[in-house]
Design an enzyme around this catalytic site. Structure first.
Site, PDB file in Angstrom:
ATOM      1  N   LYS A  69       7.670   5.057  -4.913  1.00 56.57           N
ATOM      2  CA  LYS A  69       8.208   3.849  -5.548  1.00 56.57           C
ATOM      3  C   LYS A  69       7.886   3.815  -7.041  1.00 56.57           C
ATOM      4  CE  LYS A  69       6.106   1.136  -2.550  1.00 56.57           C
ATOM      5  NZ  LYS A  69       5.614   2.154  -1.583  1.00 56.57           N
ATOM      6  N   THR A  70       6.645   4.083  -7.390  1.00 60.51           N
ATOM      7  CA  THR A  70       6.258   4.095  -8.804  1.00 60.51           C
ATOM      8  C   THR A  70       6.957   5.223  -9.553  1.00 60.51           C
ATOM      9  OG1 THR A  70       4.090   3.143  -8.279  1.00 60.51           O
ATOM     10  CG2 THR A  70       4.312   4.270 -10.402  1.00 60.51           C
ATOM     11  N   ASP A 114       3.803  -3.409  -9.989  1.00 65.34           N
ATOM     12  CA  ASP A 114       3.392  -2.819  -8.721  1.00 65.34           C
ATOM     13  C   ASP A 114       2.726  -3.906  -7.868  1.00 65.34           C
ATOM     14  OD1 ASP A 114       3.020  -0.906  -6.813  1.00 65.34           O
ATOM     15  OD2 ASP A 114       1.285   0.036  -7.764  1.00 65.34           O
ATOM     16  N   THR A 163       4.606  -2.926  -0.690  1.00 67.10           N
ATOM     17  CA  THR A 163       4.483  -2.357   0.650  1.00 67.10           C
ATOM     18  C   THR A 163       4.686  -3.436   1.704  1.00 67.10           C
ATOM     19  OG1 THR A 163       2.082  -2.724   0.587  1.00 67.10           O
ATOM     20  CG2 THR A 163       2.882  -0.563  -0.104  1.00 67.10           C
ATOM     21  N   ARG A 222       2.632  11.855  -0.981  1.00 71.18           N
ATOM     22  CA  ARG A 222       1.283  11.738  -1.548  1.00 71.18           C
ATOM     23  C   ARG A 222       0.257  12.421  -0.655  1.00 71.18           C
ATOM     24  NH1 ARG A 222      -0.454   5.798  -2.586  1.00 71.18           N
ATOM     25  NH2 ARG A 222       1.134   6.010  -4.217  1.00 71.18           N
TER      26      ARG A 222
END
Length: 344
Positions: A69-70, A114, A163, A222
């Site tokens: 997302k980032t 975020d 999230t 990740r």
């Protein structure tokens, strides 16, 4: 006043931002593996905005942590040739924090928040008019002498990342014109990510080794990159720096990450539900206390994957372990348990 943890950067300087220090992050859509539909739709919106010489509509990214997302927020900034200001919900404590950032935005700038679900309500209300009318209403003074001052803002793009989309209020959610939910990656996509990351880190890896890592990465890039670095260490020590199928398997077994990607805490959550609470249903807080982990961490990080893979079933009364969980852990399902859970 602008929060000290937020700063403005140009596209050429984005690689110096603390969010981009990880050299494994892709910098454009071509390098970004997976999420094909999202990339296609974003590409159309970005191209349209550039042709209209207008700012991009506000964007909301949702989904489990670690899916990109980032990274996508920075890719959008680069594609739009826009500057970006980054911050997060937990560090925004008072209206002045957000007001300082909004008033310093220039035309077509991007504000990335975020964990936007953790923005305090009082600050969220300032975002309503800022996002919809590009206006900021500030209250000056207090009591009978208080008055409202309206400041016109430049047209900007707010990109939010969360999230837990269910925690966003309806008024805020409605102001995002583009909503993208990121899904878990398949094994082939993760294998491509592992091989790309290995090339960047100058690690020699065989296809079978990359596939072993991909299968145990819980559908998350990740995690795949983290496991790649772990296997690199064993490869350097035992195999002249080459990650083979055998090296990857040995390393991940040593770290107690099984062939489906379940780690020690995943198994502890499942065994707690089965042994301590007779298979469930049991509340999230009870599970958290039993395993010694924050309930938010379990709900955001561990539970989505366990539900997706069919190990846990969420019901109105709590969490239940499925037959698959018993089978995977080598435990015997008690007679009548599957039906009893419905009527207890």
């Amino acid at each position: 006043m602008q929060n000290s943890e937020s700063r403005k950067i140009s596209p050429m300087e984005q690689t110096g931002d603390r969010e981009m220090l990880n050299e494994l992050r892709p910098h454009n859509f071509n390098d970004f593996v997976g999420q094909t539909k999202i990339k296609t739709n974003l590409g159309v919106s970005i191209e349209s905005s550039k042709k209209r010489k207008d700012s991009l509509d506000h964007v909301l990214f949702t989904g489990p942590p670690g899916l990109g997302k980032t990274t996508l927020a920075y890719i959008i900034a680069s594609a739009m040739d826009s500057r970006i200001i980054t911050t997060s919900g937990p560090v925004l404590e008072k209206p002045g924090d957000i007001a300082g950032m909004l008033t310093k935005l220039e035309a077509k700038d991007i504000l990335f928040i975020d964990e936007i679900h953790r923005v305090p309500k009082v600050i969220e209300e300032y975002l309503y008019s800022a996002m919809e009318d590009f206006r900021l209403d500030i209250i000056i003074d207090q009591g009978p002498g208080a008055r409202s001052v309206s400041l016109q803002l430049e047209k900007f793009t707010l990109i939010g990342s969360t999230t837990r989309s269910g925690m966003l209020s309806a008024p805020l959610l409605d102001r995002f014109g583009i909503r993208c939910r990121l899904n878990y990656y398949n094994v082939d996509e993760l294998a491509d990510i592992v091989k790309r990351s290995a090339a960047i880190l100058k690690i020699r890896i065989e296809d079978e080794g990359a596939m072993i890592i991909a299968k145990r990465s819980r559908g998350t890039p990740r995690i795949a990159n983290r496991l790649l670095k772990l296997t690199r260490d064993l490869a350097v020590v035992k195999n002249k720096g080459v990650i083979t199928k055998e090296i990857a398997d040995e390393c991940l077994n040593n770290w107690e990450i099984d062939h489906l990607g379940l780690d020690e805490l995943d198994k502890k959550i499942l065994t707690t539900i089965i042994d301590t609470y007779n298979g469930g249903p049991v509340g999230l807080n009870s599970i958290a206390v039993s395993v010694g982990e924050e309930s938010g961490t379990i709900e955001e990080v561990y539970e989505p994957f366990l539900v997706q893979e069919g190990f846990i079933r969420r019901t109105s009364r709590g969490r239940e372990a499925t037959d698959l969980a018993y089978s995977h852990l080598g435990l015997k399902l008690k007679k009548g348990k599957s039906q009893a859970g419905l009527f207890e």
